[in-house]
Design a protein around this motif. Sequence first.
Motif, PDB file in Angstrom:
ATOM      1  N   ASN A 299     -27.387 -13.068 -41.109  1.00  0.00           N
ATOM      2  CA  ASN A 299     -27.142 -12.441 -42.407  1.00  0.00           C
ATOM      3  C   ASN A 299     -28.304 -11.501 -42.683  1.00  0.00           C
ATOM      4  OD1 ASN A 299     -27.428 -12.030 -45.315  1.00  0.00           O
ATOM      5  ND2 ASN A 299     -25.787 -13.522 -45.551  1.00  0.00           N
ATOM      6  N   ARG A 300     -28.049 -10.183 -42.651  1.00  0.00           N
ATOM      7  CA  ARG A 300     -29.131  -9.210 -42.792  1.00  0.00           C
ATOM      8  C   ARG A 300     -29.741  -9.212 -44.181  1.00  0.00           C
ATOM      9  NH1 ARG A 300     -31.591  -5.816 -40.124  1.00  0.00           N
ATOM     10  NH2 ARG A 300     -30.236  -6.024 -38.331  1.00  0.00           N
ATOM     11  N   ILE A 301     -28.937  -9.476 -45.217  1.00  0.00           N
ATOM     12  CA  ILE A 301     -29.473  -9.429 -46.571  1.00  0.00           C
ATOM     13  C   ILE A 301     -30.420 -10.595 -46.815  1.00  0.00           C
ATOM     14  CG2 ILE A 301     -28.889  -9.447 -49.019  1.00  0.00           C
ATOM     15  CD1 ILE A 301     -28.113  -6.895 -47.503  1.00  0.00           C
ATOM     16  N   GLN A 302     -30.014 -11.797 -46.441  1.00  0.00           N
ATOM     17  CA  GLN A 302     -30.846 -12.969 -46.678  1.00  0.00           C
ATOM     18  C   GLN A 302     -31.719 -13.326 -45.484  1.00  0.00           C
ATOM     19  OE1 GLN A 302     -27.592 -15.619 -47.908  1.00  0.00           O
ATOM     20  NE2 GLN A 302     -28.412 -15.562 -49.991  1.00  0.00           N
ATOM     21  N   ALA A 303     -31.563 -12.584 -44.375  1.00  0.00           N
ATOM     22  CA  ALA A 303     -32.385 -12.774 -43.178  1.00  0.00           C
ATOM     23  C   ALA A 303     -32.296 -14.204 -42.643  1.00  0.00           C
ATOM     24  CB  ALA A 303     -33.838 -12.389 -43.463  1.00  0.00           C
TER      25      ALA A 303
END
Length: 563
Positions: A299-303
């Motif tokens: 998940n790129r937003i929450q890394a």
Amino acid sequence: MLPVSPPPPPSPPALLQLVENPVSEGDRLLINGQPLPVRWRFEPGTPGRLWLPLDLLEAELGVEAKRIAGGTLELSWFGQEQTVSPDEQISLDDEVAIEVAALLRGGGIRLQLEPGSDGNEQLALQLPAPRFLQLRESIRDGSQRLVLDLSGPTLLPRSDGQLQLPLSNPSAAARALRERGLEAGIDGRRVLLPIEGWSQFSLGKPARLVLDERSNGLAPMAKRPQPFLPAGSGGLQMEQRRLGIRRQNYLVSFVRFDPTAETFNLVPLSRQNMVGLGSLLGLARSQGAVAAINGGFFNRIQALPLGGLRDDGDWLSGPILDRGAIAWAPQELPRFSRVRLNETLISDAGKRIELNAINSGWVSKGVAQYNSLWGPRYKAITGREEAVLVQGQQVARRFNHAELSRGVGLRRGETLVVARGEAPLPLQAGDGVSLERSMVPKAFAELPNLIQGGPLLLNQGKVVLNGKAERFSSAFMRQKAPRSVVGSDGELIWLLAVEGQGNAGPTLRETAELMQKLGLKQALNLDGGSSTRLMVRNRGQSSGRGFGAAIHNGLGIVLSPNR
């Protein structure tokens, strides 16, 4: 990365406005005249609106994206700031995209639609290179800080651990940096600055670029740090082939080796902390890999990781959704299969609680577990959670959502059992518990290393693509994009990157057929798109969309007995 949400449809108040302000979308972007195969979306108007991939903003423009609770992003770039809520983040194909027209214009970037050579529209971004004014140095907490004063904002593209800094007087900046001990080079009107081991951010009014030395270097990122790359690479070489399929041409770059020859080992490139992203170069160098490829989804937003990751027997992140994976032991060929990890927490009173994930960013209604391999603290990922902390085989205490939002420390020997979506959690302090675990396929349980991607492409030389079985969307299955693949021909392990030649890249079925053409028997798709990255001897040889996006994990080849 996986898509976040579909792009919002245009909503003009009248037909006349729709005709006057048509929405433009394309897959070719020019940055100061340099083309990149990047998806974009533009809505003209006063002011116009522009969506660009978050990967691109970070890797090519130097926009800093701070991720805060709930998936909100705080963007900053030379004094321009913007907060982006989760519902304002859209998906362009497989890329998370952000509306940033005001942010870029505020920094002096000119946006313009132009006709491309193929007749399709292309978007051009232009920003004149500023003048370097002076370099200031200070020591903060025993570490060096360098501040470059500039006459205005500039683009900050990064590639292979190197900052490429456009300036109108690069010689003056390079000379000043060398005097401070940095290996600054010059390429045309750009300063080339190695920044592994440094963090960077920009400030505005006046424009400044700040570089802070990381006192701990790269090693703490790695689960098991190793020395930097040894001289040479044991004869490992990059190979490339151009293959055609269905009237489209593709460039396949790959490295391959015999795991039984005791020269090389395949290893997961993993982090100490499952929360966060980094560069493939940083992971490879810190773990002594002579070659590396990006790994599973995240998940790129929450890394956060979105798939199984097992390193030397430790479940850093558990498998999800019955997706394809490879598992292996040292000096052996990997096995390929769709995988599932079944875990049940059983109380002394006989209550059975099914667990749907371990140390994972994949969330759904139900109960999951987190331990110290996740990181030093757990913070609530969703809006309503409650949890119990298990120490050894006994429940120590309960936590409500407010406490989880502030964060709960995780120590070795402790497990936080988290319930989401009002799932029942019938445990109280003092209750005894035990864990029941099994794996499908059963043989995978004994293999110490695993990485999950998906979908599975080949098994015994046959195409076994099944997006529905691995719960991938039909749009994802049809999409054309750069691809990363790990495979085997029955004797050698292959790490492969596939790029389109005059096209966006292959579909997953075309990727499977390309693997067949190369003679592979087993093959697994890894994260693709802008995450695609293949490196040999510390240098990027193949990059999905022309820039090195941050990733969560990877696969590396190390020289035995380096690890």
